[in-house]
Design a protein around this motif. Sequence first.
Motif, PDB file in Angstrom:
ATOM      1  N   THR A   1      -7.517 -67.050 -78.633  1.00  0.00           N
ATOM      2  CA  THR A   1      -7.633 -68.231 -79.474  1.00  0.00           C
ATOM      3  C   THR A   1      -8.740 -69.151 -78.960  1.00  0.00           C
ATOM      4  OG1 THR A   1      -5.277 -68.169 -80.040  1.00  0.00           O
ATOM      5  CG2 THR A   1      -6.420 -70.260 -80.350  1.00  0.00           C
ATOM      6  N   ALA A   2      -9.615 -69.570 -79.844  1.00  0.00           N
ATOM      7  CA  ALA A   2     -10.718 -70.458 -79.473  1.00  0.00           C
ATOM      8  C   ALA A   2     -10.525 -71.798 -80.181  1.00  0.00           C
ATOM      9  CB  ALA A   2     -12.056 -69.846 -79.859  1.00  0.00           C
ATOM     10  N   ILE A   3     -10.201 -72.820 -79.404  1.00  0.00           N
ATOM     11  CA  ILE A   3     -10.115 -74.173 -79.932  1.00  0.00           C
ATOM     12  C   ILE A   3     -11.416 -74.881 -79.614  1.00  0.00           C
ATOM     13  CG2 ILE A   3      -8.914 -76.384 -79.791  1.00  0.00           C
ATOM     14  CD1 ILE A   3      -6.388 -74.929 -79.117  1.00  0.00           C
ATOM     15  N   ARG A   4     -12.019 -75.488 -80.631  1.00  0.00           N
ATOM     16  CA  ARG A   4     -13.286 -76.188 -80.452  1.00  0.00           C
ATOM     17  C   ARG A   4     -13.158 -77.618 -80.958  1.00  0.00           C
ATOM     18  NH1 ARG A   4     -14.880 -70.887 -81.639  1.00  0.00           N
ATOM     19  NH2 ARG A   4     -16.378 -70.027 -80.136  1.00  0.00           N
ATOM     20  N   ILE A   5     -13.644 -78.544 -80.173  1.00  0.00           N
ATOM     21  CA  ILE A   5     -13.717 -79.947 -80.570  1.00  0.00           C
ATOM     22  C   ILE A   5     -15.173 -80.373 -80.497  1.00  0.00           C
ATOM     23  CG2 ILE A   5     -13.091 -82.310 -79.935  1.00  0.00           C
ATOM     24  CD1 ILE A   5     -10.407 -81.311 -79.037  1.00  0.00           C
ATOM     25  N   ARG A   6     -15.678 -80.903 -81.606  1.00  0.00           N
ATOM     26  CA  ARG A   6     -17.103 -81.224 -81.728  1.00  0.00           C
ATOM     27  C   ARG A   6     -17.970 -80.007 -81.419  1.00  0.00           C
ATOM     28  NH1 ARG A   6     -16.559 -86.959 -78.513  1.00  0.00           N
ATOM     29  NH2 ARG A   6     -15.915 -88.237 -80.266  1.00  0.00           N
ATOM     30  N   GLY A   7     -17.474 -78.836 -81.770  1.00  0.00           N
ATOM     31  CA  GLY A   7     -18.237 -77.610 -81.602  1.00  0.00           C
ATOM     32  C   GLY A   7     -18.168 -76.997 -80.224  1.00  0.00           C
ATOM     33  N   VAL A   8     -17.518 -77.657 -79.278  1.00  0.00           N
ATOM     34  CA  VAL A   8     -17.459 -77.162 -77.905  1.00  0.00           C
ATOM     35  C   VAL A   8     -16.145 -76.414 -77.685  1.00  0.00           C
ATOM     36  CG1 VAL A   8     -17.540 -77.769 -75.464  1.00  0.00           C
ATOM     37  CG2 VAL A   8     -18.886 -79.077 -77.133  1.00  0.00           C
ATOM     38  N   GLY A   9     -16.247 -75.164 -77.267  1.00  0.00           N
ATOM     39  CA  GLY A   9     -15.059 -74.358 -76.998  1.00  0.00           C
ATOM     40  C   GLY A   9     -15.478 -72.965 -76.607  1.00  0.00           C
ATOM     41  N   THR A  10     -14.501 -72.085 -76.433  1.00  0.00           N
ATOM     42  CA  THR A  10     -14.800 -70.713 -76.045  1.00  0.00           C
ATOM     43  C   THR A  10     -13.677 -69.806 -76.505  1.00  0.00           C
ATOM     44  OG1 THR A  10     -15.253 -69.239 -74.178  1.00  0.00           O
ATOM     45  CG2 THR A  10     -13.706 -71.010 -73.793  1.00  0.00           C
ATOM     46  N   ASN A  11     -14.031 -68.549 -76.781  1.00  0.00           N
ATOM     47  CA  ASN A  11     -12.999 -67.569 -77.150  1.00  0.00           C
ATOM     48  C   ASN A  11     -12.882 -66.482 -76.090  1.00  0.00           C
ATOM     49  OD1 ASN A  11     -15.376 -66.235 -77.560  1.00  0.00           O
ATOM     50  ND2 ASN A  11     -14.891 -65.478 -79.602  1.00  0.00           N
ATOM     51  N   THR A  12     -13.353 -66.760 -74.876  1.00  0.00           N
ATOM     52  CA  THR A  12     -13.249 -65.758 -73.832  1.00  0.00           C
ATOM     53  C   THR A  12     -11.805 -65.549 -73.398  1.00  0.00           C
ATOM     54  OG1 THR A  12     -13.962 -65.139 -71.616  1.00  0.00           O
ATOM     55  CG2 THR A  12     -13.589 -67.462 -72.006  1.00  0.00           C
ATOM     56  N   ARG A  13     -11.484 -64.321 -72.991  1.00  0.00           N
ATOM     57  CA  ARG A  13     -10.180 -64.064 -72.397  1.00  0.00           C
ATOM     58  C   ARG A  13     -10.335 -63.662 -70.941  1.00  0.00           C
ATOM     59  NH1 ARG A  13      -9.857 -59.112 -71.420  1.00  0.00           N
ATOM     60  NH2 ARG A  13      -7.699 -59.251 -70.829  1.00  0.00           N
ATOM     61  N   ASN A  14     -11.478 -63.988 -70.342  1.00  0.00           N
ATOM     62  CA  ASN A  14     -11.685 -63.749 -68.924  1.00  0.00           C
ATOM     63  C   ASN A  14     -10.758 -64.655 -68.132  1.00  0.00           C
ATOM     64  OD1 ASN A  14     -12.739 -63.915 -66.232  1.00  0.00           O
ATOM     65  ND2 ASN A  14     -14.720 -63.176 -66.989  1.00  0.00           N
ATOM     66  N   ILE A  15      -9.903 -64.058 -67.274  1.00  0.00           N
ATOM     67  CA  ILE A  15      -8.908 -64.867 -66.572  1.00  0.00           C
ATOM     68  C   ILE A  15      -9.528 -65.770 -65.516  1.00  0.00           C
ATOM     69  CG2 ILE A  15      -7.055 -63.210 -66.980  1.00  0.00           C
ATOM     70  CD1 ILE A  15      -7.422 -62.263 -64.081  1.00  0.00           C
ATOM     71  N   GLY A  16     -10.812 -65.610 -65.242  1.00  0.00           N
ATOM     72  CA  GLY A  16     -11.484 -66.496 -64.307  1.00  0.00           C
ATOM     73  C   GLY A  16     -12.002 -67.767 -64.934  1.00  0.00           C
TER      74      GLY A  16
END
Length: 459
Positions: free
Chosen positions: A35-50
């Motif tokens: 799930t990628a939540i973005r506010i003002r266009g800033v967010g990520t959909n990575t699932r990298n646990i790091g």
Amino acid sequence: VMTGESLEKTGVRQLREVAEFVPNFSVSSGNDSSTAIRIRGVGTNTRNIGFDTRVGVYVDGVYMGQSLAQNQDILDLERIEVVRGPQGTQFGRNTVAGAINMISNKPTDEFELQLLGEIGNYSSHRVGAVLNVPFTDQLAGRFSVVDHGRDGLVDNITTGTEHNERDGTAVRGQLAFTGDTFTATWAADYLESDRVSFFGEAVSDWSGSIPATEATDSFEIANNIDNYEEREIWGTSLNLDFALGDYSLTSITAYRDNTIDRGQDTDHSSLNLLRVEYPDAYEQTTQEFQLFSPDEGRLKYVAGLFLYREEASSSRRAIVGEDIGIVFNALAPPLAPAGPLFADSFAGTFGDVDTDGWALYLNGTYELSDRWTLGFGVRYTEEEREVDYDLVGSVVDIGIAIPTAAIFGMAVGPVDPATGLTTLNFQDTKDYDDVSPMVSLSYALTESTNVYVKYSEGF
């Protein structure tokens, strides 16, 4: 802010649907594992646990964790707050894009029973109940449950399965004790969902060289394997509020356990070329203390201490299919005749990331006049991350030994005699620290309308 009444009237049933009614706020759809939540266009959909999420999701002050836990069901909420910009000077984890605060209805001293029922198209259903019970003058409980389901919207013309369907259940319970100088609230929640996920429609063939010719209509795919996604999310928390004269002290202790098992047809075609299986798991313990100033006078502030421990594990197994000879014929013709020998061989990553962190923060406001207000804040964070990763792969004998990992361009380690697999290990530890300031100035146009300018940092 969306109130509980607004949530009911708009038909919002999951957090991602809130984005339809809140500006500068979006949530990806189709799957819950990334799930990628973005506010003002800033967010990520990575699932990298790091990596951390760029937007933090909180329920009653408890940080929900990584992306798989972010799309929460809307269950007996008083309101949802969307806070834009870097956060960290008021509560919880440091986030760079914003925070979503989900505030539940608390136990009250009146008996209450609500029964919920909905039906809709695509065989959609949602049923649930909310029960509030006052056991004594000082002790009350509130319990809620919801079950929902919906058929898929995307037809897989190869298997006949409909993708992007929903099927989930969420339960939440609270016990609240109110004393003369303190309040204690214990809460526990559980969510499980099982869905055939949607990871996009192919626009080309498996090689990316020609347009897709198998499923040309919208809302159609031609996967030979149905994507799947199984989530299990649960946790418990204890919230203690103490009155210390004109001051108040809050303690929030919480434990979260989030797991997901996901599989995907990676080549997005009817050919059995490659599939990926990757479960993720997170265990998280947090402790937070907040000291609130008196609610009188021009100066108001909250000071906090936040402690964080997370143990994350991830597996990603890319599994070769029986039709891989087609790929070899295009990319490595000498290997094409040996294609069937590679069937069910794999290359993958198996890793753990442990995170320990703590932070001190301060946030306050000073009323310069009836209309002008100065806001200020600062956060200091220290964090240590320890990583332990294995790159693992099969070895296929076609007259000579070929590591599957090499075909995927992964680093190849020595063969482990116990497993017969190539294994290459990587370990490292990193320390981080940061000072994150915030300052704002707001002007009250009316009792309900402000204009403001704000500078804030996150990391």
